[in-house]
Design an enzyme around this catalytic site. Structure first.
Site, short mmCIF file in Angstrom:
data_model
loop_
_atom_site.label_atom_id
_atom_site.label_comp_id
_atom_site.label_asym_id
_atom_site.label_seq_id
_atom_site.Cartn_x
_atom_site.Cartn_y
_atom_site.Cartn_z
N ASN A 77 0.84 -1.15 0.19
CA ASN A 77 0.14 0.03 0.06
C ASN A 77 0.96 1.24 0.12
O ASN A 77 1.88 1.51 1.12
CB ASN A 77 -0.81 0.06 0.83
CG ASN A 77 -1.84 1.03 1.47
OD1 ASN A 77 -1.28 2.22 1.04
ND2 ASN A 77 -3.04 0.92 1.81
N HIS A 84 1.21 6.38 2.00
CA HIS A 84 1.58 7.37 2.57
C HIS A 84 2.79 7.70 1.91
O HIS A 84 3.57 8.91 2.41
CB HIS A 84 2.07 6.56 3.70
CG HIS A 84 0.72 6.32 4.68
ND1 HIS A 84 -0.05 7.42 4.94
CD2 HIS A 84 0.33 5.24 5.36
CE1 HIS A 84 -1.22 6.77 5.55
NE2 HIS A 84 -1.01 5.62 5.88
N HIS A 92 -5.63 3.41 -1.43
CA HIS A 92 -6.98 3.73 -0.62
C HIS A 92 -7.49 5.15 -1.04
O HIS A 92 -6.71 6.13 -0.74
CB HIS A 92 -6.86 3.46 0.79
CG HIS A 92 -8.27 3.90 1.66
ND1 HIS A 92 -8.21 3.53 3.12
CD2 HIS A 92 -9.58 4.15 1.22
CE1 HIS A 92 -9.37 3.87 3.22
NE2 HIS A 92 -10.24 4.11 2.28
N ARG A 112 -9.43 8.06 -0.31
CA ARG A 112 -10.40 8.34 0.81
C ARG A 112 -11.24 9.60 0.25
O ARG A 112 -10.90 10.34 -0.58
CB ARG A 112 -9.36 8.84 2.18
CG ARG A 112 -8.69 7.38 2.57
CD ARG A 112 -8.17 8.08 3.89
NE ARG A 112 -9.10 8.08 5.28
CZ ARG A 112 -9.30 7.30 5.93
NH1 ARG A 112 -8.52 6.28 6.24
NH2 ARG A 112 -10.26 7.83 6.87
N ARG A 136 -7.21 12.82 1.50
CA ARG A 136 -5.80 13.45 2.04
C ARG A 136 -4.67 12.83 1.79
O ARG A 136 -3.87 13.37 1.93
CB ARG A 136 -5.83 12.93 3.60
CG ARG A 136 -5.78 11.46 4.03
CD ARG A 136 -5.77 11.23 5.50
NE ARG A 136 -7.27 11.24 6.14
CZ ARG A 136 -7.71 10.67 7.22
NH1 ARG A 136 -7.04 9.83 7.75
NH2 ARG A 136 -8.90 10.78 7.37
N GLU A 174 -8.87 0.37 -2.39
CA GLU A 174 -9.62 0.28 -1.19
C GLU A 174 -10.48 1.34 -1.39
O GLU A 174 -10.13 2.48 -1.53
CB GLU A 174 -8.65 0.26 -0.08
CG GLU A 174 -7.88 -0.67 0.28
CD GLU A 174 -6.98 -0.56 1.39
OE1 GLU A 174 -7.22 0.59 2.00
OE2 GLU A 174 -6.20 -1.36 1.88
N THR A 230 -8.15 3.43 8.80
CA THR A 230 -9.34 2.65 8.89
C THR A 230 -9.38 1.91 10.27
O THR A 230 -8.37 1.40 10.78
CB THR A 230 -9.38 1.42 7.87
OG1 THR A 230 -9.06 1.98 6.74
CG2 THR A 230 -10.72 0.87 7.76
N GLU A 251 -10.82 -9.73 3.64
CA GLU A 251 -9.50 -9.18 4.21
C GLU A 251 -9.83 -9.26 5.57
O GLU A 251 -10.70 -8.22 6.07
CB GLU A 251 -9.15 -7.87 3.36
CG GLU A 251 -7.80 -7.54 4.10
CD GLU A 251 -7.36 -6.25 3.41
OE1 GLU A 251 -7.85 -5.63 2.60
OE2 GLU A 251 -6.45 -5.50 4.16
N HIS A 285 -3.54 -4.79 7.98
CA HIS A 285 -3.49 -3.72 8.90
C HIS A 285 -2.52 -3.65 10.00
O HIS A 285 -2.73 -4.85 10.85
CB HIS A 285 -4.81 -3.27 9.42
CG HIS A 285 -5.53 -1.74 9.47
ND1 HIS A 285 -4.78 -1.17 10.59
CD2 HIS A 285 -6.03 -1.04 8.71
CE1 HIS A 285 -5.06 0.13 10.52
NE2 HIS A 285 -5.81 0.15 9.01
N1 PXP Z 1 -5.99 -2.97 4.91
C1 PXP Z 1 -6.99 -2.06 4.68
C2 PXP Z 1 -8.26 -2.39 4.37
C3 PXP Z 1 -6.50 -0.63 5.07
O1 PXP Z 1 -7.42 0.28 5.18
C4 PXP Z 1 -5.14 -0.64 5.34
C5 PXP Z 1 -4.70 0.89 5.60
O2 PXP Z 1 -5.08 1.51 4.36
C6 PXP Z 1 -4.38 -1.61 5.14
C7 PXP Z 1 -4.60 -3.00 4.97
C8 PXP Z 1 -2.78 -1.42 5.45
O3 PXP Z 1 -2.69 -1.18 6.84
P1 PXP Z 1 -1.21 -0.68 7.20
O4 PXP Z 1 -1.02 0.84 6.37
O5 PXP Z 1 -1.31 -0.43 8.56
O6 PXP Z 1 -0.06 -1.54 6.53
#
Ligand code: PXP
Length: 244
Positions: free
Chosen positions: A7, A10, A43, A45, A49, A70, A101, A151, A191
Site C-alpha cells: 500500500n 503514505h 486507498h 479516501r 488526504r 480500497e 481505517t 480481508e 492492517h
Molecule cells: N487493509 C486495509 C483495508 C486498510 O485500510 C489498510 C490501511 O490503508 C491496510 C490494509 C494497510 O494497513 P497498514 O498501512 O497499517 O499496513
C-alpha cells in the site's frame, strides 16, 4: 507463497504535505514491484488526504502487477471504480475523522446493498473483496453476498500488548480464516503489520494475500523501498516456514 500487496498511500501523504508532485506513489509502486510485490494497494479516501483521483488512474496504468483499490461503498467511489476498472476493489468503512481505517465493514447490516454492488463490479470483471473484523457472522454474510474474498482486519492483533490477549485475537483470526476458506472465500489480511507481527499471520495456512503499507513506507525512509519490501517478503516467508 503469500502474495504481498504494498500500500503506497503514505507516499502520497508526504507529497500532499506540500501539494507538489514528489514523491510519486507510482515510482514507489514500481520499486515495490521490482522487489517482488505481487500487487499494489491504494486507498482513495473521501477527504482525498493522500491518494487523489488522478493517482488511481496513473497507478493503474503504470504498474506491471495488479491494482487493489480500497474504498468506501459510496456512490462516488463506486462510479470511479467502474470507470477505472482496477483488478480488485476492497470495501472498507470510512469515518472522516479517523486517522486510519478503524474497524471492519459491517456486512451483516447491509447485505442487500453490498450484494448489488458486487454484481456491478463483477459485471466489469472487478474482483470484490470486503475488509472485515475476525467475526464468523461477518464471514458468513460475505459468503451470502458472493464476495470473492475477505480481508481480515489484523489491526487489533497488532495493537494489543498482553501475550494472552494477542493469543486470543490470533485465535479469532485463525478461526475466521478457516471458516472463510471452508465457505470458498479467498482469505486475505492486513492492517498494522510489521516485520515481526506479520510472521504469526503468515503462518495461517488459509491466508493468500497481505496488504501492508504504513510500516513499509516508513521503513523505506531508512533503508529504501526495495530493501523494505524484500525484508517484508523474507518475514512472510519465515512465518510460513519457507525460504524466500
Ligand atoms: N487493509 C486495509 C483495508 C486498510 O485500510 C489498510 C490501511 O490503508 C491496510 C490494509 C494497510 O494497513 P497498514 O498501512 O497499517 O499496513
Amino acid at each position: 507463497m503469500i502474495r504481498l500487496f504494498v500500500n503506497v498511500d503514505h507516499v502520497a501523504t508526504v507529497r500532499e504535505a506540500r501539494k507538489t508532485i514528489e514523491p510519486s506513489p507510482l515510482k514507489a509502486a514500481l520499486l515495490a514491484e521490482r522487489a517482488g510485490a505481487q500487487g499494489i494497494t491504494i486507498h482513495l479516501r473521501e477527504d482525498r488526504r493522500h491518494i487523489q483521483d488522478e493517482d488511481v488512474r496513473v497507478v493503474q496504468k503504470g504498474i506491471n502487477t495488479k491494482l487493489n483499490l480500497e474504498m468506501a461503498p459510496t456512490q462516488e467511489m463506486v462510479d470511479l471504480a467502474l470507470e477505472i476498472r482496477p483488478y480488485q476493489i476492497s470495501l472498507v468503512p470510512e469515518k472522516r475523522q479517523e486517522i486510519t481505517t478503524e474497524g471492519g465493514l459491517d456486512v451483516c447490516s447491509q447485505e442487500k446493498e453490498l450484494s448489488g454492488l458486487r454484481e456491478k463490479m463483477h459485471g466489469k470483471g472487478i474482483l470484490f473483496s470486503l475488509f472485515i473484523d475476525p467475526d464468523l457472522a461477518q464471514i458468513d454474510a460475505c459468503k451470502r453476498i458472493q464476495a470473492d474474498s475477505v480481508e481480515i482486519n489484523t489491526g487489533k492483533y497488532t495493537e494489543l500488548e498482553s501475550p494472552q490477549e494477542i493469543a486470543r485475537e490470533l485465535e479469532r483470526i485463525q478461526k475466521s480464516a478457516a471458516r472463510a476458506a471452508e465457505q470458498g472465500l479467498k482469505v486475505f489480511a492486513g492492517h498494522g503489520l510489521n516485520y515481526e507481527n506479520v510472521e504469526a499471520i503468515a503462518a495461517i495456512p488459509e491466508i493468500e494475500e497481505l496488504n501492508i503499507g504504513h510500516f513499509i513506507v516508513g521503513q523505506a525512509i531508512y533503508e529504501g523501498m526495495e530493501n523494505a519490501v524484500t525484508a517484508m517478503i523474507r518475514s512472510i516467508a519465515r512465518g510460513r516456514g519457507q525460504q524466500s
